[in-house]
Design a protein around this motif. Structure first.
Motif, PDB file in Angstrom:
ATOM      1  N   ALA A   7       0.833  -1.210   0.000  1.00 37.20           N
ATOM      2  CA  ALA A   7       0.000   0.000   0.000  1.00 37.20           C
ATOM      3  C   ALA A   7       0.864   1.256   0.000  1.00 37.20           C
ATOM      4  O   ALA A   7       0.543   2.245  -0.668  1.00 37.20           O
ATOM      5  N   ILE A   8       1.975   1.231   0.727  1.00 38.09           N
ATOM      6  CA  ILE A   8       2.894   2.373   0.730  1.00 38.09           C
ATOM      7  C   ILE A   8       3.537   2.524  -0.642  1.00 38.09           C
ATOM      8  O   ILE A   8       3.586   3.626  -1.198  1.00 38.09           O
ATOM      9  N   LYS A   9       4.014   1.424  -1.204  1.00 42.99           N
ATOM     10  CA  LYS A   9       4.641   1.481  -2.533  1.00 42.99           C
ATOM     11  C   LYS A   9       3.654   2.016  -3.567  1.00 42.99           C
ATOM     12  O   LYS A   9       4.002   2.869  -4.386  1.00 42.99           O
ATOM     13  N   ASN A  10       2.419   1.529  -3.534  1.00 49.77           N
ATOM     14  CA  ASN A  10       1.404   2.001  -4.476  1.00 49.77           C
ATOM     15  C   ASN A  10       1.147   3.500  -4.308  1.00 49.77           C
ATOM     16  O   ASN A  10       0.992   4.226  -5.290  1.00 49.77           O
ATOM     17  N   SER A  11       1.116   3.959  -3.065  1.00 48.20           N
ATOM     18  CA  SER A  11       0.896   5.384  -2.795  1.00 48.20           C
ATOM     19  C   SER A  11       2.044   6.227  -3.338  1.00 48.20           C
ATOM     20  O   SER A  11       1.822   7.245  -4.013  1.00 48.20           O
ATOM     21  N   LEU A  12       3.269   5.809  -3.061  1.00 46.54           N
ATOM     22  CA  LEU A  12       4.437   6.572  -3.516  1.00 46.54           C
ATOM     23  C   LEU A  12       4.575   6.529  -5.034  1.00 46.54           C
ATOM     24  O   LEU A  12       4.919   7.554  -5.655  1.00 46.54           O
ATOM     25  N   ASP A  13       4.293   5.378  -5.636  1.00 43.65           N
ATOM     26  CA  ASP A  13       4.319   5.290  -7.100  1.00 43.65           C
ATOM     27  C   ASP A  13       3.303   6.255  -7.708  1.00 43.65           C
ATOM     28  O   ASP A  13       3.596   6.946  -8.686  1.00 43.65           O
ATOM     29  N   TYR A  14       2.116   6.307  -7.125  1.00 48.57           N
ATOM     30  CA  TYR A  14       1.077   7.200  -7.640  1.00 48.57           C
ATOM     31  C   TYR A  14       1.526   8.661  -7.548  1.00 48.57           C
ATOM     32  O   TYR A  14       1.371   9.426  -8.496  1.00 48.57           O
ATOM     33  N   MET A  15       2.093   9.039  -6.404  1.00 52.52           N
ATOM     34  CA  MET A  15       2.571  10.421  -6.244  1.00 52.52           C
ATOM     35  C   MET A  15       3.664  10.737  -7.263  1.00 52.52           C
ATOM     36  O   MET A  15       3.678  11.824  -7.843  1.00 52.52           O
ATOM     37  N   ASN A  16       4.571   9.792  -7.460  1.00 50.50           N
ATOM     38  CA  ASN A  16       5.669   9.994  -8.398  1.00 50.50           C
ATOM     39  C   ASN A  16       5.164  10.132  -9.837  1.00 50.50           C
ATOM     40  O   ASN A  16       5.646  10.971 -10.590  1.00 50.50           O
ATOM     41  N   ASN A  17       4.183   9.323 -10.193  1.00 53.73           N
ATOM     42  CA  ASN A  17       3.668   9.328 -11.560  1.00 53.73           C
ATOM     43  C   ASN A  17       2.615  10.402 -11.815  1.00 53.73           C
ATOM     44  O   ASN A  17       2.275  10.661 -12.976  1.00 53.73           O
ATOM     45  N   ASN A  18       2.092  11.002 -10.752  1.00 57.10           N
ATOM     46  CA  ASN A  18       1.042  12.018 -10.872  1.00 57.10           C
ATOM     47  C   ASN A  18       1.352  13.220  -9.968  1.00 57.10           C
ATOM     48  O   ASN A  18       0.567  13.548  -9.080  1.00 57.10           O
ATOM     49  N   ASN A 129      14.727   6.799  10.403  1.00 56.12           N
ATOM     50  CA  ASN A 129      13.477   6.041  10.339  1.00 56.12           C
ATOM     51  C   ASN A 129      12.288   6.868   9.865  1.00 56.12           C
ATOM     52  O   ASN A 129      11.156   6.655  10.309  1.00 56.12           O
ATOM     53  N   THR A 130      12.550   7.821   8.994  1.00 51.88           N
ATOM     54  CA  THR A 130      11.504   8.668   8.440  1.00 51.88           C
ATOM     55  C   THR A 130      11.657   8.699   6.929  1.00 51.88           C
ATOM     56  O   THR A 130      12.757   8.884   6.412  1.00 51.88           O
ATOM     57  N   ILE A 131      10.543   8.513   6.239  1.00 50.19           N
ATOM     58  CA  ILE A 131      10.531   8.666   4.784  1.00 50.19           C
ATOM     59  C   ILE A 131      10.024  10.071   4.485  1.00 50.19           C
ATOM     60  O   ILE A 131       8.976  10.479   4.999  1.00 50.19           O
ATOM     61  N   TYR A 132      10.775  10.794   3.683  1.00 51.49           N
ATOM     62  CA  TYR A 132      10.404  12.164   3.323  1.00 51.49           C
ATOM     63  C   TYR A 132       9.736  12.174   1.953  1.00 51.49           C
ATOM     64  O   TYR A 132      10.259  11.594   1.000  1.00 51.49           O
ATOM     65  N   ILE A 133       8.593  12.827   1.889  1.00 55.00           N
ATOM     66  CA  ILE A 133       7.911  13.057   0.622  1.00 55.00           C
ATOM     67  C   ILE A 133       8.117  14.533   0.301  1.00 55.00           C
ATOM     68  O   ILE A 133       7.625  15.400   1.024  1.00 55.00           O
ATOM     69  N   VAL A 134       8.867  14.813  -0.743  1.00 54.71           N
ATOM     70  CA  VAL A 134       9.173  16.191  -1.119  1.00 54.71           C
ATOM     71  C   VAL A 134       8.465  16.485  -2.434  1.00 54.71           C
ATOM     72  O   VAL A 134       8.705  15.835  -3.450  1.00 54.71           O
ATOM     73  N   SER A 135       7.581  17.463  -2.397  1.00 59.48           N
ATOM     74  CA  SER A 135       6.918  17.917  -3.614  1.00 59.48           C
ATOM     75  C   SER A 135       7.338  19.359  -3.850  1.00 59.48           C
ATOM     76  O   SER A 135       7.668  20.089  -2.918  1.00 59.48           O
ATOM     77  N   PHE A 136       7.360  19.743  -5.107  1.00 63.09           N
ATOM     78  CA  PHE A 136       7.754  21.113  -5.401  1.00 63.09           C
ATOM     79  C   PHE A 136       7.037  21.627  -6.628  1.00 63.09           C
ATOM     80  O   PHE A 136       6.651  20.868  -7.512  1.00 63.09           O
ATOM     81  N   SER A 137       6.834  22.924  -6.641  1.00 65.58           N
ATOM     82  CA  SER A 137       6.238  23.619  -7.767  1.00 65.58           C
ATOM     83  C   SER A 137       7.327  24.452  -8.395  1.00 65.58           C
ATOM     84  O   SER A 137       8.061  25.151  -7.700  1.00 65.58           O
ATOM     85  N   VAL A 138       7.425  24.381  -9.687  1.00 70.92           N
ATOM     86  CA  VAL A 138       8.396  25.203 -10.400  1.00 70.92           C
ATOM     87  C   VAL A 138       7.619  25.969 -11.451  1.00 70.92           C
ATOM     88  O   VAL A 138       6.916  25.373 -12.271  1.00 70.92           O
ATOM     89  N   SER A 139       7.721  27.273 -11.420  1.00 71.30           N
ATOM     90  CA  SER A 139       6.991  28.071 -12.411  1.00 71.30           C
ATOM     91  C   SER A 139       7.595  27.852 -13.786  1.00 71.30           C
ATOM     92  O   SER A 139       8.775  27.570 -13.942  1.00 71.30           O
ATOM     93  N   ALA A 140       6.762  28.010 -14.807  1.00 75.38           N
ATOM     94  CA  ALA A 140       7.175  27.741 -16.188  1.00 75.38           C
ATOM     95  C   ALA A 140       8.332  28.620 -16.617  1.00 75.38           C
ATOM     96  O   ALA A 140       9.186  28.195 -17.400  1.00 75.38           O
ATOM     97  N   ASP A 141       8.423  29.841 -16.096  1.00 72.71           N
ATOM     98  CA  ASP A 141       9.507  30.736 -16.503  1.00 72.71           C
ATOM     99  C   ASP A 141      10.859  30.326 -15.913  1.00 72.71           C
ATOM    100  O   ASP A 141      11.891  30.778 -16.373  1.00 72.71           O
ATOM    101  N   ARG A 142      10.864  29.423 -14.923  1.00 79.71           N
ATOM    102  CA  ARG A 142      12.116  28.980 -14.320  1.00 79.71           C
ATOM    103  C   ARG A 142      12.599  27.662 -14.880  1.00 79.71           C
ATOM    104  O   ARG A 142      13.677  27.201 -14.588  1.00 79.71           O
ATOM    105  N   VAL A 143      11.766  26.997 -15.685  1.00 76.39           N
ATOM    106  CA  VAL A 143      12.164  25.722 -16.268  1.00 76.39           C
ATOM    107  C   VAL A 143      12.892  25.997 -17.566  1.00 76.39           C
ATOM    108  O   VAL A 143      12.431  26.735 -18.417  1.00 76.39           O
ATOM    109  N   SER A 144      14.091  25.409 -17.728  1.00 71.96           N
ATOM    110  CA  SER A 144      14.842  25.643 -18.956  1.00 71.96           C
ATOM    111  C   SER A 144      14.959  24.391 -19.781  1.00 71.96           C
ATOM    112  O   SER A 144      14.709  23.319 -19.374  1.00 71.96           O
TER     113      SER A 144
END
Length: 144
Positions: A7-18, A129-144
């Motif tokens: 269930a954890i793997k499925n959750s993390l895979d979903y976050m990674n893919n979406n 003993n902690t798994i970190y979930i790091v999400s980030f937003s990058v504005s379109a003008d900063r993506v090269s």
């Protein structure tokens, strides 16, 4: 019942893919988590963050149920506590499996979000003993 690891793997895979799913603003889940914090005697010194609520939505869609903090449910299943140690402590989610009214396994997660290449840890470094979930937003003008 799905195993905790699956269930954890499925959750993390979903976050990674979406990753866009971690950018939503799930008002209903935010409201549930706010109520959860207040009804368990916790102060509301840290507001419920949208990215935390998004993660909770993903966990629930993969079979986890929100359980009252520090109370192990009697029914077998997969559960989570939100901010199990309180709003000012490390660890935003404790995911666990219950069998015969006993917590058999658990995994602690800390959620971080940033709009840049930098995010901050509660204690200045990663906790064991902690798994970190790091999400980030990058504005379109900063993506090269």
């Amino acid at each position: 019942m799905t195993s905790l690891a699956t269930a954890i793997k499925n959750s993390l895979d979903y976050m990674n893919n979406n990753p866009e799913k971690l950018e939503e603003h799930p008002t209903e889940m935010i409201d549930r988590l706010i109520e959860y914090m207040e009804t368990n005697g916790q102060s509301s010194s840290n507001e419920v963050k949208a990215h935390e609520a998004c993660i909770a939505v993903v966990f629930e869609s993969n079979g986890f149920k929100l359980a009252k903090r520090n109370i192990v449910p009697a029914e077998d299943g997969l559960y989570y506590w939100y901010q199990p140690a309180g709003s000012q402590k490390s660890g935003d989610f404790l995911l666990f499996r219950v069998e015969n009214g006993i917590k058999k396994e658990e995994v602690l997660f800390d959620a971080k979000h940033t709009n840049s290449g930098t995010f901050y840890l509660n204690v200045g470094w990663f906790n064991k003993n902690t798994i970190y979930i790091v999400s980030f937003s990058v504005s379109a003008d900063r993506v090269s």
